[in-house]
Scaffold this motif. Structure first.
Motif, PDB file in Angstrom:
ATOM      1  N   LEU A  25     -56.064   4.699 -24.150  1.00  0.00           N
ATOM      2  CA  LEU A  25     -56.768   5.067 -22.923  1.00  0.00           C
ATOM      3  C   LEU A  25     -58.248   5.128 -23.256  1.00  0.00           C
ATOM      4  O   LEU A  25     -58.659   5.819 -24.195  1.00  0.00           O
ATOM      5  N   THR A  26     -59.055   4.373 -22.500  1.00  0.00           N
ATOM      6  CA  THR A  26     -60.480   4.247 -22.782  1.00  0.00           C
ATOM      7  C   THR A  26     -61.308   4.389 -21.513  1.00  0.00           C
ATOM      8  O   THR A  26     -60.765   4.429 -20.400  1.00  0.00           O
ATOM      9  N   GLU A  27     -62.603   4.399 -21.704  1.00  0.00           N
ATOM     10  CA  GLU A  27     -63.523   4.405 -20.566  1.00  0.00           C
ATOM     11  C   GLU A  27     -63.302   3.157 -19.710  1.00  0.00           C
ATOM     12  O   GLU A  27     -63.341   3.227 -18.473  1.00  0.00           O
ATOM     13  N   ALA A  28     -63.066   2.026 -20.354  1.00  0.00           N
ATOM     14  CA  ALA A  28     -62.828   0.781 -19.614  1.00  0.00           C
ATOM     15  C   ALA A  28     -61.592   0.891 -18.717  1.00  0.00           C
ATOM     16  O   ALA A  28     -61.586   0.366 -17.597  1.00  0.00           O
ATOM     17  N   ASP A  29     -60.550   1.571 -19.193  1.00  0.00           N
ATOM     18  CA  ASP A  29     -59.359   1.773 -18.360  1.00  0.00           C
ATOM     19  C   ASP A  29     -59.715   2.574 -17.113  1.00  0.00           C
ATOM     20  O   ASP A  29     -59.229   2.289 -16.016  1.00  0.00           O
ATOM     21  N   HIS A  30     -60.559   3.573 -17.274  1.00  0.00           N
ATOM     22  CA  HIS A  30     -60.970   4.387 -16.127  1.00  0.00           C
ATOM     23  C   HIS A  30     -61.785   3.569 -15.130  1.00  0.00           C
ATOM     24  O   HIS A  30     -61.618   3.703 -13.921  1.00  0.00           O
ATOM     25  N   ARG A  31     -62.642   2.707 -15.639  1.00  0.00           N
ATOM     26  CA  ARG A  31     -63.409   1.823 -14.759  1.00  0.00           C
ATOM     27  C   ARG A  31     -62.450   0.906 -13.985  1.00  0.00           C
ATOM     28  O   ARG A  31     -62.585   0.732 -12.773  1.00  0.00           O
ATOM     29  N   SER A  32     -61.467   0.354 -14.682  1.00  0.00           N
ATOM     30  CA  SER A  32     -60.482  -0.525 -14.031  1.00  0.00           C
ATOM     31  C   SER A  32     -59.675   0.224 -12.980  1.00  0.00           C
ATOM     32  O   SER A  32     -59.414  -0.299 -11.894  1.00  0.00           O
ATOM     33  N   MET A  33     -59.265   1.465 -13.311  1.00  0.00           N
ATOM     34  CA  MET A  33     -58.519   2.267 -12.321  1.00  0.00           C
ATOM     35  C   MET A  33     -59.369   2.513 -11.088  1.00  0.00           C
ATOM     36  O   MET A  33     -58.882   2.446  -9.964  1.00  0.00           O
ATOM     37  N   GLY A  34     -60.640   2.821 -11.304  1.00  0.00           N
ATOM     38  CA  GLY A  34     -61.542   3.044 -10.174  1.00  0.00           C
ATOM     39  C   GLY A  34     -61.634   1.818  -9.281  1.00  0.00           C
ATOM     40  O   GLY A  34     -61.566   1.922  -8.048  1.00  0.00           O
ATOM     41  N   ARG A  35     -61.768   0.658  -9.895  1.00  0.00           N
ATOM     42  CA  ARG A  35     -61.832  -0.592  -9.116  1.00  0.00           C
ATOM     43  C   ARG A  35     -60.535  -0.817  -8.347  1.00  0.00           C
ATOM     44  O   ARG A  35     -60.551  -1.207  -7.179  1.00  0.00           O
ATOM     45  N   SER A  36     -59.415  -0.580  -9.008  1.00  0.00           N
ATOM     46  CA  SER A  36     -58.120  -0.795  -8.374  1.00  0.00           C
ATOM     47  C   SER A  36     -57.912   0.131  -7.180  1.00  0.00           C
ATOM     48  O   SER A  36     -57.462  -0.297  -6.115  1.00  0.00           O
ATOM     49  N   VAL A  37     -58.247   1.403  -7.366  1.00  0.00           N
ATOM     50  CA  VAL A  37     -58.084   2.361  -6.269  1.00  0.00           C
ATOM     51  C   VAL A  37     -59.033   2.019  -5.130  1.00  0.00           C
ATOM     52  O   VAL A  37     -58.651   2.050  -3.954  1.00  0.00           O
ATOM     53  N   ALA A  38     -60.279   1.670  -5.451  1.00  0.00           N
ATOM     54  CA  ALA A  38     -61.237   1.304  -4.406  1.00  0.00           C
ATOM     55  C   ALA A  38     -60.727   0.108  -3.606  1.00  0.00           C
ATOM     56  O   ALA A  38     -60.788   0.105  -2.369  1.00  0.00           O
ATOM     57  N   SER A  40     -57.600  -0.841  -3.256  1.00  0.00           N
ATOM     58  CA  SER A  40     -56.435  -0.421  -2.491  1.00  0.00           C
ATOM     59  C   SER A  40     -56.839   0.335  -1.223  1.00  0.00           C
ATOM     60  O   SER A  40     -56.203   0.205  -0.188  1.00  0.00           O
ATOM     61  N   LEU A  41     -57.924   1.079  -1.330  1.00  0.00           N
ATOM     62  CA  LEU A  41     -58.425   1.826  -0.172  1.00  0.00           C
ATOM     63  C   LEU A  41     -59.228   0.943   0.779  1.00  0.00           C
ATOM     64  O   LEU A  41     -59.685   1.402   1.820  1.00  0.00           O
ATOM     65  N   GLY A  42     -59.413  -0.331   0.412  1.00  0.00           N
ATOM     66  CA  GLY A  42     -60.091  -1.279   1.296  1.00  0.00           C
ATOM     67  C   GLY A  42     -61.589  -1.392   1.105  1.00  0.00           C
ATOM     68  O   GLY A  42     -62.276  -1.953   1.954  1.00  0.00           O
ATOM     69  N   HIS A  43     -62.109  -0.917  -0.024  1.00  0.00           N
ATOM     70  CA  HIS A  43     -63.545  -1.001  -0.273  1.00  0.00           C
ATOM     71  C   HIS A  43     -63.867  -2.283  -1.036  1.00  0.00           C
ATOM     72  O   HIS A  43     -63.289  -2.533  -2.102  1.00  0.00           O
ATOM     73  N   PRO A  44     -64.770  -3.085  -0.520  1.00  0.00           N
ATOM     74  CA  PRO A  44     -65.098  -4.352  -1.179  1.00  0.00           C
ATOM     75  C   PRO A  44     -65.743  -4.157  -2.553  1.00  0.00           C
ATOM     76  O   PRO A  44     -66.456  -3.169  -2.780  1.00  0.00           O
ATOM     77  N   ALA A  45     -65.509  -5.128  -3.429  1.00  0.00           N
ATOM     78  CA  ALA A  45     -66.154  -5.125  -4.741  1.00  0.00           C
ATOM     79  C   ALA A  45     -67.664  -5.119  -4.549  1.00  0.00           C
ATOM     80  O   ALA A  45     -68.196  -5.828  -3.693  1.00  0.00           O
ATOM     81  N   GLY A  46     -68.331  -4.286  -5.322  1.00  0.00           N
ATOM     82  CA  GLY A  46     -69.782  -4.192  -5.253  1.00  0.00           C
ATOM     83  C   GLY A  46     -70.310  -3.258  -4.174  1.00  0.00           C
ATOM     84  O   GLY A  46     -71.517  -3.046  -4.076  1.00  0.00           O
ATOM     85  N   SER A  47     -69.406  -2.671  -3.375  1.00  0.00           N
ATOM     86  CA  SER A  47     -69.850  -1.775  -2.306  1.00  0.00           C
ATOM     87  C   SER A  47     -70.214  -0.396  -2.859  1.00  0.00           C
ATOM     88  O   SER A  47     -69.829  -0.026  -3.969  1.00  0.00           O
ATOM     89  N   ALA A  48     -70.945   0.347  -2.058  1.00  0.00           N
ATOM     90  CA  ALA A  48     -71.323   1.712  -2.441  1.00  0.00           C
ATOM     91  C   ALA A  48     -70.083   2.590  -2.605  1.00  0.00           C
ATOM     92  O   ALA A  48     -70.042   3.438  -3.501  1.00  0.00           O
ATOM     93  N   GLU A  49     -69.070   2.396  -1.779  1.00  0.00           N
ATOM     94  CA  GLU A  49     -67.850   3.192  -1.891  1.00  0.00           C
ATOM     95  C   GLU A  49     -67.098   2.860  -3.163  1.00  0.00           C
ATOM     96  O   GLU A  49     -66.566   3.745  -3.818  1.00  0.00           O
ATOM     97  N   GLU A  50     -67.051   1.580  -3.520  1.00  0.00           N
ATOM     98  CA  GLU A  50     -66.416   1.216  -4.783  1.00  0.00           C
ATOM     99  C   GLU A  50     -67.169   1.891  -5.938  1.00  0.00           C
ATOM    100  O   GLU A  50     -66.547   2.471  -6.828  1.00  0.00           O
ATOM    101  N   ALA A  51     -68.481   1.853  -5.916  1.00  0.00           N
ATOM    102  CA  ALA A  51     -69.281   2.472  -6.984  1.00  0.00           C
ATOM    103  C   ALA A  51     -69.021   3.973  -7.054  1.00  0.00           C
ATOM    104  O   ALA A  51     -68.902   4.542  -8.146  1.00  0.00           O
ATOM    105  N   ARG A  52     -68.888   4.632  -5.902  1.00  0.00           N
ATOM    106  CA  ARG A  52     -68.616   6.080  -5.871  1.00  0.00           C
ATOM    107  C   ARG A  52     -67.278   6.389  -6.529  1.00  0.00           C
ATOM    108  O   ARG A  52     -67.151   7.327  -7.321  1.00  0.00           O
ATOM    109  N   ILE A  53     -66.275   5.582  -6.230  1.00  0.00           N
ATOM    110  CA  ILE A  53     -64.939   5.807  -6.788  1.00  0.00           C
ATOM    111  C   ILE A  53     -64.920   5.506  -8.291  1.00  0.00           C
ATOM    112  O   ILE A  53     -64.367   6.283  -9.072  1.00  0.00           O
ATOM    113  N   ILE A  54     -65.538   4.421  -8.694  1.00  0.00           N
ATOM    114  CA  ILE A  54     -65.614   4.114 -10.131  1.00  0.00           C
ATOM    115  C   ILE A  54     -66.333   5.239 -10.856  1.00  0.00           C
ATOM    116  O   ILE A  54     -65.887   5.680 -11.929  1.00  0.00           O
ATOM    117  N   ASP A  55     -67.417   5.730 -10.285  1.00  0.00           N
ATOM    118  CA  ASP A  55     -68.152   6.844 -10.911  1.00  0.00           C
ATOM    119  C   ASP A  55     -67.268   8.079 -11.052  1.00  0.00           C
ATOM    120  O   ASP A  55     -67.348   8.788 -12.060  1.00  0.00           O
TER     121      ASP A  55
END
Length: 185
Positions: A25-38, A40-55
């Motif tokens: 389990l790494t920081e990269a896994d957490h970044r990937s999970m954030g992207r996946s959840v974003a 799934s929630l319908g937030h486009p890649a590169g959007s502010a909402e995706e960035a909030r979730i990844i953060d």
């Protein structure tokens, strides 16, 4: 019940958190999970909402996991994760603090409309981002077990209780075991 049940459940959870499947389990896994959840929630890649979730996922890494790593180590093995998480079963106050913090971070992500409650559709979309193949039927069944007061939504207490119980309960009948669908560990 047994520590074996809890260890199997935690190991199953780890396998889903290890986004790249490398056994750590790494920081990269957490970044990937954030992207996946974003996504799934319908937030486009590169959007502010995706960035909030990844953060938010990166904050979980920085605040929950990284402080417990030895100097120079940037990953947690499956064995380490199962052992350290499993030890929380005997430390309910520590579990509530550590896992409660994680749960509130997840709640802020899952509660898309910001009303302080997670509705069935929010639950499904959030969980689908973590568990590939998670179906609406699995979500409905799990949600019914987690909605302890039967009001049709998960309030903060129910949401937190589900996460804490999932990661710490040795009781196969505990409602929190349904956090990721029917418990088949």
């Amino acid at each position: 019940m047994s520590q074996d049940f809890l260890d199997a459940k935690i190991g199953w959870g780890f396998d889903h958190l290890d986004a790249d499947g490398d056994g750590c389990l790494t920081e990269a896994d957490h970044r990937s999970m954030g992207r996946s959840v974003a996504a799934s929630l319908g937030h486009p890649a590169g959007s502010a909402e995706e960035a909030r979730i990844i953060d938010a996922y990166l904050a979980i890494w920085r605040d929950l996991h990284a402080p417990h790593l030895l100097d120079g180590v940037d990953a947690i093995t499956r064995e380490q994760f199962v052992g350290s998480t499993g030890s929380l079963a005997d430390q309910p106050a520590a579990a509530r603090v550590l896992l409660g913090g994680l749960a509130f971070a997840f709640l802020a992500i899952a509660d898309e409309d910001g009303d302080g409650r997670v509705e069935p559709e929010e639950f499904f979309l959030f969980q689908r981002g973590h568990f590939a193949g998670f179906t609406r039927e699995q979500a409905r069944e799990a949600f019914a077990k987690l909605d302890r007061d039967g009001d049709g939504s998960l309030d903060a207490d129910e949401f937190v209780a589900a996460i804490v119980e999932f990661w710490t309960s040795t009781d196969p009948a505990a409602p929190g075991n349904w956090w990721a669908g029917e418990p088949r560990f």
